[in-house]
Design an enzyme around this catalytic site. Structure first.
Site, PDB file in Angstrom:
ATOM      1  N   HIS A 139       0.848  -1.198   0.000  1.00  0.00           N
ATOM      2  CA  HIS A 139       0.000   0.000   0.000  1.00  0.00           C
ATOM      3  C   HIS A 139       0.874   1.235   0.000  1.00  0.00           C
ATOM      4  O   HIS A 139       1.930   1.250   0.627  1.00  0.00           O
ATOM      5  CB  HIS A 139      -0.914   0.008   1.237  1.00  0.00           C
ATOM      6  N   GLU A 191      -8.140  -4.486  -0.264  1.00  0.00           N
ATOM      7  CA  GLU A 191      -8.707  -5.138  -1.449  1.00  0.00           C
ATOM      8  C   GLU A 191      -8.674  -6.653  -1.344  1.00  0.00           C
ATOM      9  O   GLU A 191      -9.509  -7.336  -1.912  1.00  0.00           O
ATOM     10  CB  GLU A 191      -7.945  -4.726  -2.716  1.00  0.00           C
TER      11      GLU A 191
HETATM   12  C1  LIG Z   1      -0.352  -0.718  -3.714  1.00  0.00           C
HETATM   13  C2  LIG Z   1       0.923  -0.519  -4.513  1.00  0.00           C
HETATM   14  C3  LIG Z   1       0.569   0.112  -5.870  1.00  0.00           C
HETATM   15  C4  LIG Z   1       1.869   0.422  -3.744  1.00  0.00           C
HETATM   16  O1  LIG Z   1       2.923   0.678  -4.601  1.00  0.00           O
HETATM   17  P1  LIG Z   1       4.263   1.396  -4.136  1.00  0.00           P
HETATM   18  O2  LIG Z   1       3.967   2.431  -3.131  1.00  0.00           O
HETATM   19  O3  LIG Z   1       4.964   1.812  -5.384  1.00  0.00           O
HETATM   20  O4  LIG Z   1       5.053   0.175  -3.476  1.00  0.00           O
HETATM   21  P2  LIG Z   1       6.311   0.199  -2.533  1.00  0.00           P
HETATM   22  O5  LIG Z   1       7.093   1.445  -2.699  1.00  0.00           O
HETATM   23  O6  LIG Z   1       5.857  -0.182  -1.172  1.00  0.00           O
HETATM   24  O7  LIG Z   1       7.151  -1.042  -3.057  1.00  0.00           O
HETATM   25  C5  LIG Z   1       7.550  -1.183  -4.325  1.00  0.00           C
HETATM   26  C6  LIG Z   1       8.342  -2.511  -4.409  1.00  0.00           C
HETATM   27  O8  LIG Z   1       7.843  -3.475  -3.476  1.00  0.00           O
HETATM   28  C7  LIG Z   1       7.497  -4.702  -4.133  1.00  0.00           C
HETATM   29  N1  LIG Z   1       6.044  -4.840  -4.089  1.00  0.00           N
HETATM   30  C8  LIG Z   1       5.132  -3.881  -3.739  1.00  0.00           C
HETATM   31  N2  LIG Z   1       3.904  -4.407  -3.752  1.00  0.00           N
HETATM   32  C9  LIG Z   1       4.035  -5.698  -4.107  1.00  0.00           C
HETATM   33  C10 LIG Z   1       3.127  -6.731  -4.304  1.00  0.00           C
HETATM   34  N3  LIG Z   1       1.800  -6.546  -4.109  1.00  0.00           N
HETATM   35  N4  LIG Z   1       3.590  -7.926  -4.675  1.00  0.00           N
HETATM   36  C11 LIG Z   1       4.896  -8.118  -4.856  1.00  0.00           C
HETATM   37  N5  LIG Z   1       5.821  -7.175  -4.702  1.00  0.00           N
HETATM   38  C12 LIG Z   1       5.407  -5.976  -4.330  1.00  0.00           C
HETATM   39  C13 LIG Z   1       8.025  -4.609  -5.507  1.00  0.00           C
HETATM   40  O9  LIG Z   1       9.322  -5.211  -5.467  1.00  0.00           O
HETATM   41  C14 LIG Z   1       8.193  -3.151  -5.752  1.00  0.00           C
HETATM   42  O10 LIG Z   1       9.354  -2.933  -6.403  1.00  0.00           O
HETATM   43  P3  LIG Z   1       9.317  -2.588  -7.977  1.00  0.00           P
HETATM   44  O11 LIG Z   1       8.642  -1.243  -8.072  1.00  0.00           O
HETATM   45  O12 LIG Z   1      10.758  -2.555  -8.324  1.00  0.00           O
HETATM   46  O13 LIG Z   1       8.536  -3.677  -8.633  1.00  0.00           O
HETATM   47  C15 LIG Z   1       1.658  -1.865  -4.705  1.00  0.00           C
HETATM   48  O14 LIG Z   1       1.978  -2.414  -3.460  1.00  0.00           O
HETATM   49  C16 LIG Z   1       0.866  -2.841  -5.558  1.00  0.00           C
HETATM   50  O15 LIG Z   1       0.936  -2.788  -6.773  1.00  0.00           O
HETATM   51  N6  LIG Z   1       0.079  -3.762  -4.926  1.00  0.00           N
HETATM   52  C17 LIG Z   1      -0.729  -4.697  -5.654  1.00  0.00           C
HETATM   53  C18 LIG Z   1      -2.009  -4.057  -6.181  1.00  0.00           C
HETATM   54  C19 LIG Z   1      -3.007  -3.778  -5.077  1.00  0.00           C
HETATM   55  O16 LIG Z   1      -3.196  -4.574  -4.174  1.00  0.00           O
HETATM   56  N7  LIG Z   1      -3.673  -2.609  -5.177  1.00  0.00           N
HETATM   57  C20 LIG Z   1      -4.691  -2.212  -4.227  1.00  0.00           C
HETATM   58  C21 LIG Z   1      -4.155  -1.154  -3.294  1.00  0.00           C
HETATM   59  S1  LIG Z   1      -5.363  -0.698  -2.072  1.00  0.00           S
END
Ligand SMILES: CC(C)(COP(=O)(O)OP(=O)(O)OC[C@H]1O[C@@H](n2cnc3c(N)ncnc32)[C@H](O)[C@@H]1OP(=O)(O)O)[C@@H](O)C(=O)NCCC(=O)NCCS
Length: 368
Positions: A254, A309
């Site tokens: 998140h 979610e």
């Molecule tokens: C929610 C989200 C967009 C946050 O993104 P963010 O703030 O850029 O994430 P962070 O900075 O915490 O971390 C990024 C890294 O952690 C890892 N990471 C973050 N979420 C992950 C996940 N759900 N699964 C696997 N790896 C994940 C990845 O290695 C990522 O690195 P990358 O950009 O090189 O691929 C992201 O966690 C995600 O895509 N989650 C899945 C979709 C989801 O559940 N969305 C609903 C949100 S309420």
């Protein structure tokens, strides 16, 4: 254009980090994994309240766990509009249209009142249920005033009264979805209200904002992933393969919450307490444990925890909603927060009118 006075002032794309208002409705504390509505913890509200009680808390500031609100009547003119929509209409478009048509049938003078908020929040579930039935060739069902709002919505959608566990699970989803700070749709509702427009316009605008894929979450993508996993015994291999392929696990991580999303925790508690857990919930609970363990192993440097979610998806599937109804159901839940923000904005209103930095051509003459 460097001589514009605004060029000297800081600009934050997307208004990120800009404080654009004050609210006493909710506190989203990402670092500590807390979500408070009027100071009360979301987990306590889910454990001891219902959606109508939480809506009332947001509107009035008063905690009355016995507060009740049933689904509302659909004015004939709105029903005529719903009947006129093509069956291919997206549910979010139908809901936005219904709210707009409802506004046209009401007397909604400035300032908005709690009664307006209550009336709109109770109308919309009936409208979405009616649309879902009409597009399937079924007749809408009259509200049952003996049912609380969420049970009433399920009844009008499916034609049978939900069992207590099912209604409770969806009610918990509505509670955790009812309010979440200055997100884009809430901000939209406040901007519209700040012009002294009416509550139906504010909520119709908010629904339009929530329709965009960047706003809401990804519950239907969670459904896709859970169906790919198929069964608990395949979970570990599936999760490892997905992460090895560089995929993200839907429902984890998140932007704001660095700890376990308190909304997911509250939904999981309700899910675990269900007497007859639908298969979807059972699978999700088992997959979550595996996913958290493997994510911690693969990403020891960052806290990747369950987000709302992940549990929204199996709860919505488990109570029998089709994935295309998920975003509109999320909007129904958010009515409490949107309308509470409308009231809060109106109570201390100042027209929201930020500046923009002009970056076009300098003053010049028209071509001869
Ligand atoms: C929610 C989200 C967009 C946050 O993104 P963010 O703030 O850029 O994430 P962070 O900075 O915490 O971390 C990024 C890294 O952690 C890892 N990471 C973050 N979420 C992950 C996940 N759900 N699964 C696997 N790896 C994940 C990845 O290695 C990522 O690195 P990358 O950009 O090189 O691929 C992201 O966690 C995600 O895509 N989650 C899945 C979709 C989801 O559940 N969305 C609903 C949100 S309420």
């Amino acid at each position: 254009m460097t001589d514009a006075p605004t060029a000297q002032r800081p600009y934050s794309p997307g208004l990120e980090g800009v404080i654009a208002g004050e609210t006493s409705l909710s506190f989203v504390d990402g670092e500590r994994g807390r979500l408070l509505y009027r100071g009360y913890r979301i987990g306590d509200l889910v454990a001891h309240g219902t959606y109508p009680a939480i809506a009332n808390l947001l509107w009035t500031g008063d905690w009355d766990p016995t507060h009740r609100l049933a689904t509302g009547q659909i004015p004939p003119a709105v029903m005529a509009v719903l009947r006129a929509l093509p069956a291919t209409t997206k549910p979010m478009d139908a809901l936005r249209t219904a709210v707009s048509a409802w506004g046209a049938t009401q007397d909604l003078p400035w300032p908005p009142t709690i009664e307006h908020a209550r009336a709109l929040t109770s109308f919309s579930p009936s409208a979405l249920a009616a649309f879902a039935r009409l597009r399937a060739g079924d007749e809408p069902i009259e509200p049952d005033p003996s049912l609380d709002l969420v049970g009433g919505f399920l009844y009008q959608l499916k034609g049978e009264r939900p069992d207590a566990g099912t209604a409770r699970a969806l009610d918990a989803y509505f509670i955790v979805g009812s309010e979440h700070g200055f997100n884009a749709s809430t901000f939209t509702a406040r901007v519209i209200t700040s012009t002294r427009s009416d509550i139906a316009s504010a909520v119709a605008g908010a629904i339009g904002t929530m329709k965009g894929p960047l706003h809401g979450g990804a519950p239907s993508e969670v459904v896709d992933q859970l169906s790919q996993v198929g069964s608990a015994e395949h979970a570990e291999a599936w999760v490892r393969d997905a992460l090895d392929r560089g995929e993200r696990l839907m429902g984890f991580g998140h932007r704001v919450y660095r700890a376990y999303d308190p909304r997911a925790a509250a939904l999981r508690t309700v899910a675990e307490g269900m007497e007859h857990r639908p298969d979807w919930l059972e699978l999700a609970i088992q997959v979550e444990d595996v996913a958290l363990r493997v994510l911690a192993e693969k990403h020891p440097e960052r806290a990747l925890k369950t987000n709302v979610e992940f549990y929204a998806a199996p709860v919505l599937m488990g109570v029998g909603l089709t994935p295309d109804l998920f975003p509109a159901t999320c909007s129904l839940a958010r009515h409490a927060g949107w309308t509470a923000h409308v009231l809060e904005q109106a109570a201390d209103n100042r027209l929201i009118r930020p500046d923009v930095n002009y970056v076009g051509p300098a003053e010049r003459d028209l071509p001869a």
